[in-house]
Design a protein around this motif. Structure first.
Motif, PDB file in Angstrom:
ATOM      1  N   ARG A  37      -9.241  -6.743   6.921  1.00 42.51           N
ATOM      2  CA  ARG A  37     -10.110  -7.451   6.653  1.00 42.51           C
ATOM      3  C   ARG A  37     -11.005  -7.159   5.309  1.00 42.51           C
ATOM      4  N   PHE A  40     -10.400  -9.561   2.604  1.00 41.81           N
ATOM      5  CA  PHE A  40     -11.193 -10.883   2.624  1.00 41.81           C
ATOM      6  C   PHE A  40     -12.462 -10.755   2.283  1.00 41.81           C
ATOM      7  N   TRP A 147      -3.042 -21.867   4.413  1.00 40.93           N
ATOM      8  CA  TRP A 147      -3.468 -20.679   5.329  1.00 40.93           C
ATOM      9  C   TRP A 147      -2.816 -19.419   5.039  1.00 40.93           C
ATOM     10  N   VAL A 151      -4.215 -15.746   3.559  1.00 45.20           N
ATOM     11  CA  VAL A 151      -3.983 -14.600   4.215  1.00 45.20           C
ATOM     12  C   VAL A 151      -3.215 -13.739   3.170  1.00 45.20           C
ATOM     13  N   GLY A 154      -5.817 -11.998   0.671  1.00 46.89           N
ATOM     14  CA  GLY A 154      -6.366 -11.113   1.257  1.00 46.89           C
ATOM     15  C   GLY A 154      -5.580  -9.820   1.544  1.00 46.89           C
ATOM     16  N   LEU A 321       1.946 -10.175   8.983  1.00 39.62           N
ATOM     17  CA  LEU A 321       1.576 -11.401   9.764  1.00 39.62           C
ATOM     18  C   LEU A 321       1.916 -11.179  11.161  1.00 39.62           C
ATOM     19  N   HIS A 328      -2.753 -16.305  14.136  1.00 37.64           N
ATOM     20  CA  HIS A 328      -1.780 -17.294  13.256  1.00 37.64           C
ATOM     21  C   HIS A 328      -1.503 -18.415  14.176  1.00 37.64           C
TER      22      HIS A 328
END
Length: 350
Positions: A37, A40, A147, A151, A154, A321, A328
């Motif tokens: 995180r 992000f 999306w 990701v 990030g 992922l 997700h």
């Protein structure tokens, strides 16, 4: 007067937003710099800071003109990137096909490049075919791509942030992750990891005495001997004292490399934190694996051949992922619902 007051309020809100994200990022990095995180949060800081700078520039005399030129340049660079990136990925993918074995992981850059080249034709297809339901399909593909792109940004931001931190960790031991040995000998990719491990140990040893190195890797079905044994011999052949080399020869996965390597260091009295040396494309995920295991381990990366990095990094992204499938799945459900709604509206003509 009302316009000036509204502008000042807008600037104040931007300052508050930028400060909020910056404080959260600083706290999150302090708690654990390995967290995904953080990337992000860094994106949020960059976005709000850029918006704030734009607002301040616009307030200056001639600022609107400057912002117009800057916006034009940014859009132009993005457009150029959209044109150049897929070509680069395809060329890189073809290089991978020529130099490496053909596997799905090694074809990542080629497949992504081809998908980007095909994207414009997919977008215009509903208007050419005049089939209502295809519009919903295209919307769904665009949302899913957006999306994944978010990701990925990030992930890239976290990679850049974490790289600077990991090199300064005051560790007391180094684990080198194994990879396939060829003919019982260390190939170039694994040698790069070992060199990175030696360099890290030397840097740490300069401050607090000799640091042990754990070459970690078991024996695969297609290998003549355990990777850890071959790596240990490479280390001693390259000047590392034998009493500083603690061979681990059972690990089959990154998680086993980490858990068994840490256990071996602890058995020999080396307290945490520890560093793990791997290739630069693999370092972010290795750090995340260590965090998930609750180990005080940070990852440093060794250089990788330029042609190999794009596909390898994309492969690592796919693996990341899979760490949080629920997130997700929720995103995918949202994409499906929007796609279904757009399809319904297109078919019914509403």
């Amino acid at each position: 007067m009302a316009d000036v007051e509204a502008t000042l309020w807008s600037v104040a809100l931007s300052v508050a937003a930028c400060a909020f994200w910056a404080v959260w990022l600083a706290h999150s990095v302090r708690v654990d710099p390995r967290r995904l995180r953080n990337g992000f949060l860094a994106l949020a800081v960059v976005y709000t800071a850029t918006a704030l700078v734009g607002q301040l520039v616009a307030l200056a005399p001639g600022g609107e003109t400057v912002m117009g030129v800057a916006s034009f340049l940014v859009v132009g660079l993005l457009a150029l990137g959209v044109l150049v990136l897929p070509v680069f990925l395809v060329v890189n993918g073809l290089t991978m096909v020529r130099r490496e074995r053909r596997s799905l992981g090694n074809l990542m850059s080629l497949l992504l490049g081809l998908a980007m080249l095909a994207a414009p034709f997919v977008v215009v297809a509903p208007f050419v075919l005049d089939v209502p339901w295809t519009l919903g399909l295209v919307v769904g593909l665009m949302l899913g791509t957006a999306w994944l792109g978010f990701v990925f940004l990030g992930f890239v931001a976290q990679t850049l942030l974490y790289r600077r931190f990991a090199a300064r960790v005051p560790a007391h031991g180094v684990i080198v992750l194994g990879s396939k040995v060829v003919g019982g000998r260390v190939p170039p990719l694994l040698a790069a990891r070992l060199r990175a491990g030696v360099e890290a140990a030397e840097r740490l040893g300069a401050d607090g005495g000799p640091v042990p190195i754990v070459p970690s890797g078991g024996q695969g079905a297609d290998e003549d001997r355990p990777e850890g044994v071959a790596m240990g011999e490479w280390l001693t052949d390259h000047g590392v004292p034998a009493d500083r080399v603690l061979v681990e020869d059972r690990a089959r996965t990154t998680r086993e490399n980490l858990t068994l390597g840490v256990a071996l260091l602890r058995e020999h009295g080396a307290p945490g934190p520890y560093l793990v040396a791997t290739n630069n494309f693999h370092a972010p995920r290795a750090a995340l694996e260590a965090m998930d295991l609750g180990l005080d381990v940070h990852a440093v990366g060794a250089p990788t051949a330029g042609y190999f990095f794009p596909s390898a990094y994309l492969r690592e992204f796919v693996a990341v992922l899979r760490r949080r499938p629920a997130v997700h799945v929720v995103a995918a459900v949202g994409v499906v619902l929007v796609t279904a709604l757009v399809t319904f509206l297109a078919v019914t003509g509403r």
